[in-house]
Motif scaffolding. Structure first.
Motif, short mmCIF file in Angstrom:
data_model
loop_
_atom_site.label_atom_id
_atom_site.label_comp_id
_atom_site.label_asym_id
_atom_site.label_seq_id
_atom_site.Cartn_x
_atom_site.Cartn_y
_atom_site.Cartn_z
N THR A 50 33.60 -42.42 45.54
CA THR A 50 32.28 -42.00 46.01
C THR A 50 31.22 -43.01 45.60
O THR A 50 30.22 -43.18 46.31
N ALA A 51 31.44 -43.73 44.50
CA ALA A 51 30.47 -44.73 44.05
C ALA A 51 30.27 -45.84 45.06
O ALA A 51 29.24 -46.52 45.06
N PRO A 54 27.49 -43.94 47.63
CA PRO A 54 26.87 -42.87 46.82
C PRO A 54 26.02 -41.89 47.62
O PRO A 54 25.83 -40.75 47.20
N LYS A 57 27.58 -38.41 48.38
CA LYS A 57 27.87 -37.43 47.33
C LYS A 57 27.19 -36.09 47.60
O LYS A 57 27.83 -35.03 47.61
N SER A 284 23.11 -47.07 44.53
CA SER A 284 23.45 -46.35 43.30
C SER A 284 22.24 -45.62 42.72
O SER A 284 22.38 -44.55 42.13
#
Length: 603
Positions: A50-51, A54, A57, A284
Motif C-alpha cells: 500500500t505504501a 498510499p 489506503k 506519502s
C-alpha cells in the motif's frame, strides 16, 4: 502424566484457545499488505505494498467491516490502481468477512475477460484465498467463470447488460467497475446501477458498495453524479518548499519551452518547483480531505493521473500536446488523465454557412495527406446518396465527392451505376498509384434491405459492407467481432455505433482546425444544401429512468443524407482498422513519397 502427555495437553489447550479467539480486526489495506500477491503479468509483480500507492489506503479501508461507510465512489484517472483496490476488497471480503459478493462489469464479455485475467490470478496468487476456493474442474459448479464459491459466501460476476444477473441474488458486497461504460438500460428493466444496488438493501447498515470509473461526458457521467452526492474527498499533498497542502491540478504543470518530457509541478502558493522524483514523498505525506458535507455513509474520492506513480508528468504533458487540437482525443485525455468529465458543448446547433466558409480548392488530384479512401452509401426508395472521403494522418478528412444516383432502387440498373461509381480510382499528388475506394459501408437498416445485402454479398472481396446503425452509449463504431450472414446468398450485417461517430464528427467540426488531426476539409464547389444536411442533427440530453443520455435528433424539414453518408464512410474506415489496416503507417508512407516530375515543355 508423562512429560509428553503434558506437552500434548498444553498444545491442545493452546489450539482450543486460538480457535475461540476472535478473528483479528484487519482493514482491507492491512489484509492486502499481509496476503495479496500481484501476478507476474502485473507491471510490478510480488507482494502488494500500500505504501507504493498510499492514496488507496483510505479508499480500501472505507470498505473494511469496521468502517461506517456503506458506499465508496472512486472517480479516477488511468493508472491510479482503482481496479486493484477493488480486487483487494474482494479478497478481504472472501478471506476475512465472508458473504455474498456481486461484481458487475459493463458486459458479459468483460466478465469472461476479467474473471480470467483478474479474478483467477487474484485467487491463485494468494494462498489464503486459494485455500478457500476449490480448484476449477470441468464438473465443479462451485468454481466457474461467473461464480466462485467459498465458505460463508460466493463471488457472483455478471454484466450490466444482463438484467437476470442483476436481480437474481441478494448481496452484502457490491463492486461496480467502469460504471460510465454501463448501458443506460438493462434488458428494458431499468438502470443497471439501480438494479444492482437494490440487491443490497437487506444488508443496509452492513453492506459495502464500491463504484469505480473514469468519467465520460459532464452531465451524463454516472460516476460524476455519484461523486457529487458524496463528501467529495480530494487528495492534498504538501509543497516541499512552503508546506502548503494542495490538490494537484493540471494548471500547476509546466515545462521548459519545447521539452514537455521535463514537466514539473509549480506550487500554487509559493511557485516552488516540484520535480517528478519528489512525487513518492508527496504521496506519502498526502491526506484525503472532504470538500462537501456528505451524509456520513457515502465517501467519494477523486484522483487524477497526476498522482500516479506509474506515469510521469512528462508523459501526461506529451499526451496533452498530441491531443489538444483534436476534440475527441482531448476528451479521452481529460477523462483518463485528469479523471474529470469532459464538458459537453455539443448540444448547440452548427451553422452550415460557417462550414461552407471553410471550403477550399485542392484541384483534381488527391491532396498530399490522403492515404485511404472510403465511401458511405445511404439508401432511399428512389435514389442512393454517396459520399467519398479521403483520410489522412490523425483522421484528417477530405470530402472528395458527393453523388446521388436517382431511380427505383429495387431495380438492378441503379446498383450497376453504384458499382461503376465505387470502382473508380483517384490520382494522387504524390508519386503513388491512384487510390481505390478501400471500403464501403451501405445502410441496410431502412430501405431495400434485401438489395443491399445481395449487393454487398457479391462484393465482400472489395470490402463493400452492409451495415445497420445503432444509437446509444457504449456502441463501438465497428463491431468487435465479425458478424455472420443469415443466409449464404446474403451479406453479414455490421452493427455500427452511429452516436459515437456523430459525437466525434461534430466535435471536429466545432474545433474548425485548418489542418492536422481531425481537421475536416470540404471542396469549394459543394453547395449550401449539403452543408445543411451535414449538420441536420444535434445532440439533446434526455433522461431514461433518471439516467441522462445524449440522443441525436434531426431538425424538422431538413434532410440528413449528408450526415448519414459521412457517418457510414467513417464506419467503413473503422472497418478497415478492424481488418488490420494502419492509417498512420499508410499516411506516413505516402507523405514520404516524392512528387512526380513534370516536363517543362508542352507536347
Amino acid at each position: 502424566m508423562t512429560d509428553l502427555d503434558a506437552l500434548t495437553a498444553e498444545l491442545v489447550d493452546a489450539a482450543w484457545r486460538r480457535g475461540l479467539a476472535p478473528e483479528p480486526q484487519l482493514t482491507v489495506s492491512e489484509w492486502a499488505d499481509r496476503h495479496r500477491m500481484l501476478p507476474t503479468a502485473n507491471a510490478e509483480p510480488g507482494p502488494w505494498r500500500t505504501a507504493r500507492v498510499p492514496y488507496l489506503k483510505d479508499i480500501m479501508d472505507a470498505l473494511s467491516v469496521s468502517s461506517p461507510v456503506e458506499r465508496v465512489v472512486f472517480m479516477k484517472g488511468a493508472q491510479t490502481g482503482g481496479t486493484e483496490a477493488g480486487l483487494n476488497a474482494i479478497g478481504y471480503w472472501i478471506a476475512h468477512a465472508p458473504g455474498l459478493i456481486l461484481a458487475v462489469w459493463p458486459s458479459i464479455d468483460m466478465v469472461r475477460r476479467n474473471s480470467r485475467t483478474r479474478i483467477d490470478p487474484l485467487i491463485e496468487g494468494t494462498p489464503e484465498l486459494r485455500r478457500k476456493i476449490a480448484t476449477p474442474r470441468a464438473k465443479d459448479p462451485g468454481n466457474t467463470v461467473a461464480l466462485k464459491e467459498f465458505p460463508g459466501g460466493a463471488l457472483v460476476m455478471t454484466g450490466a447488460n444482463s438484467a437476470t444477473g442483476l436481480r437474481s441474488t441478494p448481496a452484502r458486497y457490491l463492486m461496480l467497475d467502469e460504471v460510465d461504460a454501463f448501458p443506460a438500460d438493462a434488458d428494458d428493466e431499468g438502470d443497471p446501477v439501480a438494479l444492482a444496488v437494490q440487491r443490497t438493501v437487506t444488508f443496509r447498515g452492513r453492506r459495502k458498495i464500491l463504484m469505480i470509473s473514469t468519467p465520460t461526458l459532464a452531465g451524463v457521467s454516472r460516476i460524476e453524479k455519484a461523486f457529487a452526492e458524496s463528501d467529495q474527498r480530494r487528495f492534498h499533498v504538501p509543497c516541499p518548499h512552503c508546506g502548503t497542502f494542495q490538490v494537484l491540478e493540471w494548471r500547476g504543470i509546466a515545462w521548459p519551452e519545447g521539452e514537455p518530457a521535463r514537466a514539473f509541478y509549480a506550487c500554487q502558493t509559493c511557485g516552488g518547483v516540484i520535480e517528478e522524483h519528489d512525487k513518492p514523498a508527496l504521496l506519502s505525506a498526502g491526506e484525503w480531505r472532504a470538500t462537501a458535507p456528505g451524509d456520513g455513509r457515502t465517501a467519494g474520492f477523486h484522483l487524477s493521473a497526476l498522482y500516479s506513480p506509474f506515469e510521469s508528468w512528462g508523459e501526461i504533458a506529451i499526451d496533452f500536446l498530441a491531443s489538444r487540437k483534436d476534440p475527441t482525443r482531448l476528451k479521452t485525455w481529460t477523462n483518463l488523465k485528469l479523471g474529470e468529465p469532459f464538458e459537453d458543448r455539443d448540444t448547440a446547433p452548427l451553422a452550415p454557412d460557417t462550414l461552407q466558409a471553410r471550403a477550399e480548392d485542392w484541384g483534381e488530384l488527391l491532396p498530399d495527406g490522403v492515404a485511404i479512401v472510403t465511401a458511405g452509401v445511404d439508401v432511399q426508395d428512389t435514389w442512393l446518396a454517396i459520399e467519398i472521403v479521403g483520410w489522412g494522418l490523425g483522421e484528417e478528412s477530405w470530402s472528395l465527392a458527393y453523388e446521388a444516383i436517382h431511380g427505383d432502387t429495387a431495380r438492378p440498373e441503379v446498383w450497376d451505376a453504384l458499382d461503376r461509381l465505387l470502382a473508380q480510382r483517384f490520382p494522387h499528388r504524390r508519386d503513388v498509384p491512384p487510390l481505390p475506394i478501400a471500403a464501403v459501408a451501405i445502410d441496410s437498416g431502412g430501405h431495400r434491405t434485401g438489395e443491399v445485402m445481395t449487393f454487398s454479398a457479391a462484393r465482400l472481396n472489395r470490402r463493400v459492407w452492409a451495415i445497420k446503425g445503432r444509437g446509444g452509449p457504449g456502441v463501438p463504431p465497428w463491431p468487435k467481432r465479425p458478424p455472420k450472414a443469415r443466409r449464404a446468398a446474403l451479406a453479414p450485417v455490421h452493427i455500427v455505433g452511429v452516436d459515437s461517430i456523430k459525437s466525434t464528427l461534430f466535435a471536429r467540426l466545432r474545433a474548425g482546425e485548418p489542418e492536422g488531426a481531425g481537421a475536416c476539409h470540404f471542396p469549394a464547389d459543394r453547395d449550401y444544401a449539403w452543408f445543411g444536411e451535414l449538420v441536420a442533427e444535434r445532440a439533446v440530453r434526455k433522461y431514461t429512468r433518471g439516467v441522462a443520455r445524449l440522443e441525436w435528433v434531426k431538425d424538422a424539414g431538413v434532410r440528413n443524407e449528408g450526415l448519414d453518408t459521412r457517418v457510414y464512410a467513417t464506419a467503413a474506415l473503422h472497418g478497415l482498422y478492424a481488418a488490420g489496416w494502419r492509417l498512420t503507417d499508410l499516411a506516413v508512407r505516402i507523405k514520404e513519397a516524392p512528387r512526380p516530375r513534370r516536363s517543362r515543355h508542352r507536347p
